[in-house]
Design an enzyme around this catalytic site. Sequence first.
Site, PDB file in Angstrom:
ATOM      1  N   ALA A  67       0.913  -1.106  -0.035  1.00  0.00           N
ATOM      2  CA  ALA A  67       0.037  -0.048  -0.059  1.00  0.00           C
ATOM      3  C   ALA A  67       0.809   1.263  -0.027  1.00  0.00           C
ATOM      4  O   ALA A  67       1.875   1.166   0.499  1.00  0.00           O
ATOM      5  CB  ALA A  67      -0.918  -0.068   1.271  1.00  0.00           C
ATOM      6  N   ASP A  70       0.028   3.563  -4.819  1.00  0.00           N
ATOM      7  CA  ASP A  70      -1.628   4.069  -5.553  1.00  0.00           C
ATOM      8  C   ASP A  70      -2.416   4.300  -4.729  1.00  0.00           C
ATOM      9  O   ASP A  70      -3.291   3.502  -4.425  1.00  0.00           O
ATOM     10  CB  ASP A  70      -1.692   2.870  -6.863  1.00  0.00           C
ATOM     11  CG  ASP A  70      -2.827   3.553  -7.579  1.00  0.00           C
ATOM     12  OD1 ASP A  70      -2.973   4.491  -7.570  1.00  0.00           O
ATOM     13  OD2 ASP A  70      -3.338   2.710  -8.350  1.00  0.00           O
ATOM     14  N   LYS A  71      -2.340   5.309  -4.057  1.00  0.00           N
ATOM     15  CA  LYS A  71      -3.216   5.670  -2.699  1.00  0.00           C
ATOM     16  C   LYS A  71      -4.532   5.735  -3.334  1.00  0.00           C
ATOM     17  O   LYS A  71      -5.541   5.705  -2.757  1.00  0.00           O
ATOM     18  CB  LYS A  71      -2.862   6.973  -2.119  1.00  0.00           C
ATOM     19  CG  LYS A  71      -1.588   6.438  -1.066  1.00  0.00           C
ATOM     20  CD  LYS A  71      -1.130   7.708  -0.421  1.00  0.00           C
ATOM     21  CE  LYS A  71       0.264   7.698   0.258  1.00  0.00           C
ATOM     22  NZ  LYS A  71       0.176   7.222   1.435  1.00  0.00           N
ATOM     23  N   ASN A 116       9.135   8.427   4.774  1.00  0.00           N
ATOM     24  CA  ASN A 116       8.039   9.307   4.571  1.00  0.00           C
ATOM     25  C   ASN A 116       7.324   9.548   5.737  1.00  0.00           C
ATOM     26  O   ASN A 116       7.430   8.745   6.515  1.00  0.00           O
ATOM     27  CB  ASN A 116       7.168   8.512   3.437  1.00  0.00           C
ATOM     28  CG  ASN A 116       6.183   7.667   4.007  1.00  0.00           C
ATOM     29  OD1 ASN A 116       5.077   8.110   4.484  1.00  0.00           O
ATOM     30  ND2 ASN A 116       6.390   6.420   4.209  1.00  0.00           N
ATOM     31  N   MET A 118       4.011  11.133   4.955  1.00  0.00           N
ATOM     32  CA  MET A 118       2.904  11.595   4.055  1.00  0.00           C
ATOM     33  C   MET A 118       1.744  11.931   4.822  1.00  0.00           C
ATOM     34  O   MET A 118       1.068  12.899   4.414  1.00  0.00           O
ATOM     35  CB  MET A 118       2.276  10.430   3.006  1.00  0.00           C
ATOM     36  CG  MET A 118       3.479   9.942   2.127  1.00  0.00           C
ATOM     37  SD  MET A 118       4.590  11.173   1.307  1.00  0.00           S
ATOM     38  CE  MET A 118       3.232  11.496   0.109  1.00  0.00           C
ATOM     39  N   PHE A 120      -1.394  10.012   5.253  1.00  0.00           N
ATOM     40  CA  PHE A 120      -2.575   9.537   4.544  1.00  0.00           C
ATOM     41  C   PHE A 120      -3.196  10.638   3.650  1.00  0.00           C
ATOM     42  O   PHE A 120      -4.271  11.308   3.583  1.00  0.00           O
ATOM     43  CB  PHE A 120      -3.532   9.281   5.575  1.00  0.00           C
ATOM     44  CG  PHE A 120      -3.307   7.934   6.271  1.00  0.00           C
ATOM     45  CD1 PHE A 120      -2.242   7.064   5.889  1.00  0.00           C
ATOM     46  CD2 PHE A 120      -4.200   7.754   7.381  1.00  0.00           C
ATOM     47  CE1 PHE A 120      -2.246   5.928   6.619  1.00  0.00           C
ATOM     48  CE2 PHE A 120      -3.925   6.494   8.101  1.00  0.00           C
ATOM     49  CZ  PHE A 120      -2.929   5.633   7.529  1.00  0.00           C
ATOM     50  N   ASN A 177      -5.482  -0.297   8.237  1.00  0.00           N
ATOM     51  CA  ASN A 177      -4.014   0.223   8.620  1.00  0.00           C
ATOM     52  C   ASN A 177      -4.048   0.875  10.039  1.00  0.00           C
ATOM     53  O   ASN A 177      -4.659   1.784   9.945  1.00  0.00           O
ATOM     54  CB  ASN A 177      -3.729   1.274   7.480  1.00  0.00           C
ATOM     55  CG  ASN A 177      -2.321   1.628   7.637  1.00  0.00           C
ATOM     56  OD1 ASN A 177      -1.753   1.219   8.570  1.00  0.00           O
ATOM     57  ND2 ASN A 177      -1.944   2.585   6.844  1.00  0.00           N
ATOM     58  N   SER A 180       0.325   3.020  10.436  1.00  0.00           N
ATOM     59  CA  SER A 180       1.132   4.194   9.941  1.00  0.00           C
ATOM     60  C   SER A 180       1.735   5.168  11.197  1.00  0.00           C
ATOM     61  O   SER A 180       0.933   5.473  11.871  1.00  0.00           O
ATOM     62  CB  SER A 180       0.271   5.313   9.059  1.00  0.00           C
ATOM     63  OG  SER A 180       1.019   6.541   8.601  1.00  0.00           O
ATOM     64  N   ASN A 182       2.246   8.244  10.814  1.00  0.00           N
ATOM     65  CA  ASN A 182       2.358   9.565  10.360  1.00  0.00           C
ATOM     66  C   ASN A 182       0.883  10.163  10.751  1.00  0.00           C
ATOM     67  O   ASN A 182       0.767  11.091  10.441  1.00  0.00           O
ATOM     68  CB  ASN A 182       2.677   9.599   9.153  1.00  0.00           C
ATOM     69  CG  ASN A 182       4.034   9.184   8.634  1.00  0.00           C
ATOM     70  OD1 ASN A 182       4.867   9.426   9.479  1.00  0.00           O
ATOM     71  ND2 ASN A 182       4.140   8.406   7.668  1.00  0.00           N
ATOM     72  N   THR A 183      -0.031   9.388  11.358  1.00  0.00           N
ATOM     73  CA  THR A 183      -1.226  10.007  11.667  1.00  0.00           C
ATOM     74  C   THR A 183      -1.542   9.722  13.387  1.00  0.00           C
ATOM     75  O   THR A 183      -1.003   8.866  14.005  1.00  0.00           O
ATOM     76  CB  THR A 183      -2.524   9.095  11.053  1.00  0.00           C
ATOM     77  OG1 THR A 183      -2.345   9.311   9.713  1.00  0.00           O
ATOM     78  CG2 THR A 183      -3.720   9.366  11.839  1.00  0.00           C
ATOM     79  N   LYS A 222      -2.897  -4.442   9.332  1.00  0.00           N
ATOM     80  CA  LYS A 222      -1.603  -4.070   9.126  1.00  0.00           C
ATOM     81  C   LYS A 222      -0.832  -3.578  10.281  1.00  0.00           C
ATOM     82  O   LYS A 222      -1.394  -2.538  10.698  1.00  0.00           O
ATOM     83  CB  LYS A 222      -1.250  -3.193   7.708  1.00  0.00           C
ATOM     84  CG  LYS A 222       0.087  -2.814   7.455  1.00  0.00           C
ATOM     85  CD  LYS A 222       0.213  -2.502   6.053  1.00  0.00           C
ATOM     86  CE  LYS A 222       1.639  -2.125   5.805  1.00  0.00           C
ATOM     87  NZ  LYS A 222       1.943  -1.318   4.564  1.00  0.00           N
ATOM     88  N   THR A 250       5.271  -5.810   7.739  1.00  0.00           N
ATOM     89  CA  THR A 250       5.108  -4.543   8.485  1.00  0.00           C
ATOM     90  C   THR A 250       5.080  -3.433   7.631  1.00  0.00           C
ATOM     91  O   THR A 250       5.511  -3.359   6.628  1.00  0.00           O
ATOM     92  CB  THR A 250       6.269  -4.406   9.654  1.00  0.00           C
ATOM     93  OG1 THR A 250       7.287  -4.009   9.023  1.00  0.00           O
ATOM     94  CG2 THR A 250       6.421  -6.024  10.474  1.00  0.00           C
TER      95      THR A 250
HETATM   96  C1  LIG Z   1       6.161   6.714   0.426  1.00  0.00           C
HETATM   97  C2  LIG Z   1       5.283   5.597   1.188  1.00  0.00           C
HETATM   98  C3  LIG Z   1       4.220   5.718   1.277  1.00  0.00           C
HETATM   99  C4  LIG Z   1       3.291   4.576   2.011  1.00  0.00           C
HETATM  100  N1  LIG Z   1       1.994   4.905   2.073  1.00  0.00           N
HETATM  101  C5  LIG Z   1       1.581   3.616   2.755  1.00  0.00           C
HETATM  102  C6  LIG Z   1       0.002   3.925   3.134  1.00  0.00           C
HETATM  103  O1  LIG Z   1      -0.497   4.621   2.589  1.00  0.00           O
HETATM  104  N2  LIG Z   1      -0.380   2.838   3.729  1.00  0.00           N
HETATM  105  C7  LIG Z   1       0.310   1.782   4.172  1.00  0.00           C
HETATM  106  O2  LIG Z   1      -0.099   0.794   4.678  1.00  0.00           O
HETATM  107  N3  LIG Z   1       1.499   1.695   4.059  1.00  0.00           N
HETATM  108  C8  LIG Z   1       2.175   2.640   3.388  1.00  0.00           C
HETATM  109  N4  LIG Z   1       3.515   2.503   3.148  1.00  0.00           N
HETATM  110  C9  LIG Z   1       4.369   1.439   3.866  1.00  0.00           C
HETATM  111  C10 LIG Z   1       4.518   0.547   2.620  1.00  0.00           C
HETATM  112  O3  LIG Z   1       3.108  -0.365   2.355  1.00  0.00           O
HETATM  113  C11 LIG Z   1       5.207  -1.056   3.076  1.00  0.00           C
HETATM  114  O4  LIG Z   1       4.677  -1.466   4.239  1.00  0.00           O
HETATM  115  C12 LIG Z   1       6.955  -0.333   3.693  1.00  0.00           C
HETATM  116  O5  LIG Z   1       7.251   0.502   2.937  1.00  0.00           O
HETATM  117  C13 LIG Z   1       7.688  -1.449   3.971  1.00  0.00           C
HETATM  118  O6  LIG Z   1       7.828  -2.132   2.812  1.00  0.00           O
HETATM  119  P1  LIG Z   1       9.112  -1.937   1.824  1.00  0.00           P
HETATM  120  O7  LIG Z   1      10.316  -1.881   2.603  1.00  0.00           O
HETATM  121  O8  LIG Z   1       9.059  -2.794   0.622  1.00  0.00           O
HETATM  122  O9  LIG Z   1       8.918  -0.590   1.265  1.00  0.00           O
HETATM  123  C14 LIG Z   1       4.082   3.431   2.578  1.00  0.00           C
HETATM  124  C15 LIG Z   1       5.666   3.481   2.093  1.00  0.00           C
HETATM  125  C16 LIG Z   1       6.256   4.449   1.615  1.00  0.00           C
HETATM  126  C17 LIG Z   1       7.836   4.221   1.389  1.00  0.00           C
END
Ligand SMILES: Cc1cc2nc3c(=O)[nH]c(=O)nc-3n(C[C@H](O)[C@H](O)[C@H](O)COP(=O)(O)O)c2cc1C
Length: 365
Positions: A67, A70-71, A116, A118, A120, A177, A180, A182-183, A222, A250
């Site tokens: 996730a 592609d939000k 990041n 972000m 949400f 979720n 995160s 960031n919330t 998650k 995770t």
């Molecule tokens: C820029 C960015 C935005 C993300 N946004 C979300 C999100 O909106 N929801 C979510 O459940 N995880 C989000 N993630 C977390 C990823 O889904 C994933 O759990 C995390 O990046 C670990 O995997 P990776 O090491 O393969 O990147 C985000 C990760 C990145 C880098």
Amino acid sequence: MYKHILRPLLFRLDPELAHELTLDWLVRAGRLSPVLALLNKIYARQAPDMPVELMGIKFPGPVGLAAGLDKGASCINALSCFGFGHLELGTVTPLAQPGNPKPRMFRVPEHQAIINRMGFNSGGIHPFLENVASTRKTLPLGINLGKNAVTPIEQAAGDYITGLKQLYLYADYFTINISSPNTKNLRDLQSEDALDALLSDIMKTRQQLAAEFQRKVPVAVKIAPDIENDNIPALAELLMKHKLDAVIATNTTIDHSSVEGCEFADEAGGLSGKPLRGRANEVVGLLYRELQGTVPIIGVGGISSAEDAWQRLLAGAEMVQIYSSFIYNGPAIVAEIINGLALRVAESGSESLQLAVQSARKEYK
Ligand SMILES: Cc1cc2nc3c(=O)[nH]c(=O)nc-3n(C[C@H](O)[C@H](O)[C@H](O)COP(=O)(O)O)c2cc1C
């Protein structure tokens, strides 16, 4: 082509601008059948079929898109051509919200990592729904649900329930979720009492929706890598009690010690990519020890090779997701991982990935 031409160009840009330009290109590509056919040929068809079944869903491959990329569910067509076995879309919040102020996405290239915060950023459910409803999907789609920043944490369940109700017809599975970083206070929902109450409300709603629509859409949770090891048994207990269909382990980590000294290491936010691999693997292992297959685990965090994916499966995951390694390596990474897994299946003489993993896990014990 990605590593030698596109990535150097994109990496000269601010990370979020590069992200937006790429999404824009993917949206356009998704409208052109010849481009989609070409992408399929270059990427998806470079890997053998490797079906995986969990949550009652037949996934065509073991590597999904995590996730956050592609939000808004706007690039499903193009993303479906890269060899993924599923796409997890979102996080989507009920109402549109801007997320945190920019800049809020940072690369740490020395470690193939991303930080990041972000927060949400989301167009809200309506445009998301229009996008999924108007796409002819070719892959299982997970929908990752979040809460709005303005919703008090005590009322978070209401936001997830809104997401479940409004998107029920369009999801192959849902992800709640609660991880995160960031919330504000979101991760408090992982504490025992809060999670018990939240899962109770969510699974009750799912039951009602399943009766109404005569279709049970699986629900996954998650979790964060920053959960204390000592709290994992209680978490697993709750997942089993409420009969969750899967757990995704995770999300990103707030522990930046592995990138200390690098530019942007001190930026607030969740760290993803290679530095997360060890901890994410450990969390999957600890969860598996408690769950013993009763609730399947989807492994994500720092996976950037077939060996990483294989280790995550051995630790207890049933399939994996990637995000950061897709950014660093481009779409070819998906087939590369699947081909590497196919070699391990062939070496073990098993008929499927799941059987190969099962026998390798036994040998490990
Ligand atoms: C820029 C960015 C935005 C993300 N946004 C979300 C999100 O909106 N929801 C979510 O459940 N995880 C989000 N993630 C977390 C990823 O889904 C994933 O759990 C995390 O990046 C670990 O995997 P990776 O090491 O393969 O990147 C985000 C990760 C990145 C880098």
